[in-house]
Design a protein around this motif. Structure first.
Motif, PDB file in Angstrom:
ATOM      1  N   VAL A   1       0.609  -1.250  -0.306  1.00 13.38           N
ATOM      2  CA  VAL A   1       0.224   0.260   0.080  1.00 13.38           C
ATOM      3  C   VAL A   1       1.205   1.243   0.053  1.00 13.38           C
ATOM      4  CG1 VAL A   1      -1.324   1.408   0.963  1.00 13.38           C
ATOM      5  CG2 VAL A   1      -1.993  -1.272   0.946  1.00 13.38           C
ATOM      6  N   GLN A   2       1.357   1.282   0.188  1.00 13.01           N
ATOM      7  CA  GLN A   2       2.593   2.684   0.820  1.00 13.01           C
ATOM      8  C   GLN A   2       3.679   2.693  -0.034  1.00 13.01           C
ATOM      9  OE1 GLN A   2       3.666   4.474   3.380  1.00 13.01           O
ATOM     10  NE2 GLN A   2       5.168   5.894   2.729  1.00 13.01           N
ATOM     11  N   ALA A   3       3.979   2.118  -0.641  1.00 13.95           N
ATOM     12  CA  ALA A   3       4.725   2.038  -2.539  1.00 13.95           C
ATOM     13  C   ALA A   3       3.658   2.816  -3.778  1.00 13.95           C
ATOM     14  CB  ALA A   3       5.226   0.771  -2.717  1.00 13.95           C
ATOM     15  N   GLU A   4       2.266   2.450  -3.555  1.00 13.43           N
ATOM     16  CA  GLU A   4       1.513   1.599  -4.417  1.00 13.43           C
ATOM     17  C   GLU A   4       1.380   3.241  -4.344  1.00 13.43           C
ATOM     18  OE1 GLU A   4      -2.284  -0.014  -7.046  1.00 13.43           O
ATOM     19  OE2 GLU A   4      -2.303  -0.032  -5.044  1.00 13.43           O
ATOM     20  N   VAL A   5       0.986   4.183  -2.941  1.00 16.98           N
ATOM     21  CA  VAL A   5       0.206   5.213  -2.914  1.00 16.98           C
ATOM     22  C   VAL A   5       1.714   6.948  -3.162  1.00 16.98           C
ATOM     23  CG1 VAL A   5       0.196   7.301  -0.801  1.00 16.98           C
ATOM     24  CG2 VAL A   5      -1.464   4.834  -0.967  1.00 16.98           C
ATOM     25  N   GLU A   6       3.012   6.150  -2.918  1.00 20.91           N
ATOM     26  CA  GLU A   6       3.763   6.872  -3.277  1.00 20.91           C
ATOM     27  C   GLU A   6       4.176   7.275  -4.398  1.00 20.91           C
ATOM     28  OE1 GLU A   6       7.766   6.757  -1.337  1.00 20.91           O
ATOM     29  OE2 GLU A   6       6.992   6.540   0.989  1.00 20.91           O
ATOM     30  N   PHE A   7       3.918   6.217  -5.315  1.00 22.65           N
ATOM     31  CA  PHE A   7       3.961   5.948  -6.702  1.00 22.65           C
ATOM     32  C   PHE A   7       2.898   6.890  -7.476  1.00 22.65           C
ATOM     33  CE2 PHE A   7       6.380   1.748  -6.772  1.00 22.65           C
ATOM     34  CZ  PHE A   7       7.964   2.821  -7.850  1.00 22.65           C
ATOM     35  N   GLU A   8       1.537   6.685  -7.130  1.00 25.30           N
ATOM     36  CA  GLU A   8       0.232   7.545  -7.096  1.00 25.30           C
ATOM     37  C   GLU A   8       0.704   8.485  -7.077  1.00 25.30           C
ATOM     38  OE1 GLU A   8      -3.426   4.298  -6.468  1.00 25.30           O
ATOM     39  OE2 GLU A   8      -2.480   5.561  -5.077  1.00 25.30           O
ATOM     40  N   ASP A   9       1.617   9.307  -5.639  1.00 23.72           N
ATOM     41  CA  ASP A   9       1.612  10.579  -5.640  1.00 23.72           C
ATOM     42  C   ASP A   9       2.699  11.128  -6.364  1.00 23.72           C
ATOM     43  OD1 ASP A   9       0.086  10.866  -4.260  1.00 23.72           O
ATOM     44  OD2 ASP A   9       1.536  11.128  -1.911  1.00 23.72           O
ATOM     45  N   LEU A  10       3.952  10.457  -6.754  1.00 24.63           N
ATOM     46  CA  LEU A  10       4.754  10.969  -8.034  1.00 24.63           C
ATOM     47  C   LEU A  10       4.447  10.917  -9.383  1.00 24.63           C
ATOM     48  CD1 LEU A  10       7.468  11.604  -7.462  1.00 24.63           C
ATOM     49  CD2 LEU A  10       9.022   9.186  -7.776  1.00 24.63           C
ATOM     50  N   LEU A  11       3.969  10.059  -9.499  1.00 23.99           N
ATOM     51  CA  LEU A  11       2.662  10.691 -11.158  1.00 23.99           C
ATOM     52  C   LEU A  11       1.702  11.279 -11.224  1.00 23.99           C
ATOM     53  CD1 LEU A  11       3.743   6.692 -11.924  1.00 23.99           C
ATOM     54  CD2 LEU A  11       4.858   8.343 -13.168  1.00 23.99           C
ATOM     55  N   GLY A  12       1.380  11.255 -10.435  1.00 27.66           N
ATOM     56  CA  GLY A  12       0.367  12.408 -10.205  1.00 27.66           C
ATOM     57  C   GLY A  12      -1.076  11.979 -10.589  1.00 27.66           C
ATOM     58  N   ILE A  13      -1.190  10.125 -10.548  1.00 24.92           N
ATOM     59  CA  ILE A  13      -2.615   9.694 -10.851  1.00 24.92           C
ATOM     60  C   ILE A  13      -3.570  10.360  -9.159  1.00 24.92           C
ATOM     61  CG2 ILE A  13      -3.562   7.205 -10.651  1.00 24.92           C
ATOM     62  CD1 ILE A  13      -0.530   6.413 -11.516  1.00 24.92           C
ATOM     63  N   GLN A  14      -4.093  10.102  -9.879  1.00 23.25           N
ATOM     64  CA  GLN A  14      -5.874  10.920  -9.022  1.00 23.25           C
ATOM     65  C   GLN A  14      -6.802   9.185  -8.792  1.00 23.25           C
ATOM     66  OE1 GLN A  14      -6.187  13.119  -6.497  1.00 23.25           O
ATOM     67  NE2 GLN A  14      -5.212  14.925  -7.131  1.00 23.25           N
ATOM     68  N   ARG A  15      -7.043   8.182  -7.847  1.00 18.41           N
ATOM     69  CA  ARG A  15      -7.339   6.954  -7.967  1.00 18.41           C
ATOM     70  C   ARG A  15      -8.670   7.250  -7.773  1.00 18.41           C
ATOM     71  NH1 ARG A  15      -5.472   1.547  -6.803  1.00 18.41           N
ATOM     72  NH2 ARG A  15      -7.004   0.277  -6.236  1.00 18.41           N
ATOM     73  N   SER A  16      -9.641   6.409  -8.206  1.00 15.95           N
ATOM     74  CA  SER A  16     -11.206   7.094  -8.099  1.00 15.95           C
ATOM     75  C   SER A  16     -11.278   5.750  -6.667  1.00 15.95           C
ATOM     76  CB  SER A  16     -11.528   6.306  -9.747  1.00 15.95           C
ATOM     77  OG  SER A  16     -13.072   6.871  -9.498  1.00 15.95           O
ATOM     78  N   ARG A  17     -11.787   6.240  -6.567  1.00 17.38           N
ATOM     79  CA  ARG A  17     -12.786   5.882  -5.071  1.00 17.38           C
ATOM     80  C   ARG A  17     -13.662   5.454  -4.979  1.00 17.38           C
ATOM     81  NH1 ARG A  17      -9.974   6.664   0.222  1.00 17.38           N
ATOM     82  NH2 ARG A  17     -12.083   6.542   1.059  1.00 17.38           N
ATOM     83  N   LEU A  18     -14.430   4.408  -4.988  1.00 17.85           N
ATOM     84  CA  LEU A  18     -16.730   4.491  -3.924  1.00 17.85           C
ATOM     85  C   LEU A  18     -16.706   3.692  -3.042  1.00 17.85           C
ATOM     86  CD1 LEU A  18     -19.228   6.306  -5.324  1.00 17.85           C
ATOM     87  CD2 LEU A  18     -18.715   4.159  -7.075  1.00 17.85           C
ATOM     88  N   ASP A  19     -16.573   4.394  -2.266  1.00 15.21           N
ATOM     89  CA  ASP A  19     -16.565   3.714  -0.687  1.00 15.21           C
ATOM     90  C   ASP A  19     -17.994   3.549  -0.767  1.00 15.21           C
ATOM     91  OD1 ASP A  19     -14.179   4.301  -0.811  1.00 15.21           O
ATOM     92  OD2 ASP A  19     -14.023   5.097   1.176  1.00 15.21           O
TER      93      ASP A  19
END
Length: 393
Positions: A106-124
């Motif tokens: 989870v930590q690595a994925e969040v950091e990669f998303e931040d670095l690449l400017g990826i906005q992950r879509s969530r629908l809780d």
């Protein structure tokens, strides 16, 4: 392509650029000259009024004597799921190892998303806390409600991992764990729902585990869960999650209709009927028979009778289904050092010079040789597909 890291607003990014320039004792005019832009353009970047491109951030980082990661201060990103599990009393070494793995992924994925400017879509989905009274009835009602909310109706859940990831935005990883651990679940306000499934288990069992953890996501969202092999229903929470999984994957009406279709004209329930029903709903043969017993569609003890007669084997299922049995792609991906999605992000971060090989290796907890191999694999795939499809920023 414009870059605004997921955890930074344009104003926050501008503040970081200004602070880095001032720390490097470089004037706005000098920085603008290095970028080959007007000073007013640099001012707009630092005020959050104009988004810098990736190549501009790279030039500024080099000018200020920083890596791009340091410039954006991505090392401040922290998602730590471990304390949640420890508060829940998980002390077993193998469970601790699984928790560490989930946290690292989870930590690595969040950091990669931040670095690449990826906005992950969530629908809780809507949260349904446990209420006093019949928890089994509540689980059945909540499962039916979620199916309608997702637009599933009575249709089978063909791929629960894809449903969790693509429709709900949950983070789902399939990795080899100790055989006695079926799955883990945790929720973080920033990362969302995080689920780890055991790649050593068959697909239908992972499906059951995924639905079980979805039940916790619905009812006890903030409480972590570790599902062990043969976990007893010793609490209302576990009874709810188990019932929710059964009702979500095998809704009573759908099972009854399909059962009548498949057994029409038959004088007795056979292995072939069970194999086909299990295939339709993507659950195990045992879960199928237990559900039929629960719904009164077959006699109590039917599964035990099948077991006494030699069970319902994989070989028998292969004879009935043949090519209808799909390959288990999750097991293939589980043999990788990291997930396919993170491999793509790591390769892209390296391609854009956002991270070095060493930084990728440290972030993913792999050695430099494996990081180099990972990059080479995706570089080769990129060459093969170059020009076959265009993407817009």
């Amino acid at each position: 392509m414009a870059l605004t890291p997921g955890g930074l607003s344009p104003k926050e990014l501008g503040d970081l650029l200004r602070q880095a320039r001032e720390n490097a004792e470089i004037t706005q005019a000098a920085a603008a000259t290095a970028l080959d832009v007007a000073r007013t353009t640099l001012v707009a970047m630092e005020q959050g009024q104009r988004r810098p491109r990736v190549d501009e951030l790279q030039k500024l980082a080099a000018l200020y004597g920083l890596s791009l990661n340091e410039l954006l201060r991505q090392d401040t990103v922290r998602v730590d799921l471990r304390p949640r599990f420890r508060k829940a009393g998980e002390q077993n070494e193998k469970v601790e190892a699984a928790i560490e793995l989930l946290n690292a992924l989870v930590q690595a994925e969040v950091e990669f998303e931040d670095l690449l400017g990826i906005q992950r879509s969530r629908l809780d989905p809507p949260e349904r806390p446990l209420l006093p009274g019949n928890v089994v009835l509540q689980a059945e009602q909540d499962a039916a409600e979620l199916r309608q909310w997702l637009g599933l109706g009575l249709a089978p859940v063909r791929d629960i991992v894809s449903m969790l990831e693509l429709q709900l935005g949950a983070r789902v990883y399939v990795r080899k764990l100790d055989p006695k651990i079926s799955g883990l679940y945790a929720f973080d306000e920033r990362a969302g729902a995080c689920i780890l499934l055991n790649a050593s288990h068959p697909r239908d069992r992972r499906t059951q585990t995924g639905a079980h953890e979805l039940g916790h996501f619905i009812s006890t969202r903030l409480a972590p869960d570790t599902l062990h092999d043969g976990t007893a229903e010793s609490s209302r929470e576990e009874r709810y999650a188990n019932t929710f999984a059964r009702c979500f994957l095998t809704p009573a009406r759908a099972v009854s209709v399909k059962f009548q279709e498949l057994t029409a004209g038959a004088s007795k329930l056979t292995r072939r009927h069970i194999i086909l029903l299990a295939h339709v709903f993507g659950v195990s043969r045992e879960a199928t028979v237990r559900r039929l017993e629960e719904l009164g569609l077959t006699k109590p003890g039917t599964w035990d009778w099948f077991v006494q007669q030699g069970g319902i084997t994989d070989a028998q299922a292969l004879e009935v289904l043949g090519d209808l049995i799909p390959p288990d792609d999750a097991k293939v991906d589980a043999r990788r050092l990291i997930s396919m999605r993170m491999g793509v992000m790591a390769s892209e971060a390296w391609r854009q010079s956002l991270l070095s090989e060493g930084q990728i290796a440290r972030l993913l907890h792999i050695d430099r040789v494996d990081a180099r191999t990972l990059i080479d694999e995706f570089e080769a795939e990129g060459v093969e597909t170059n020009g076959s499809r265009s993407f817009s920023a």
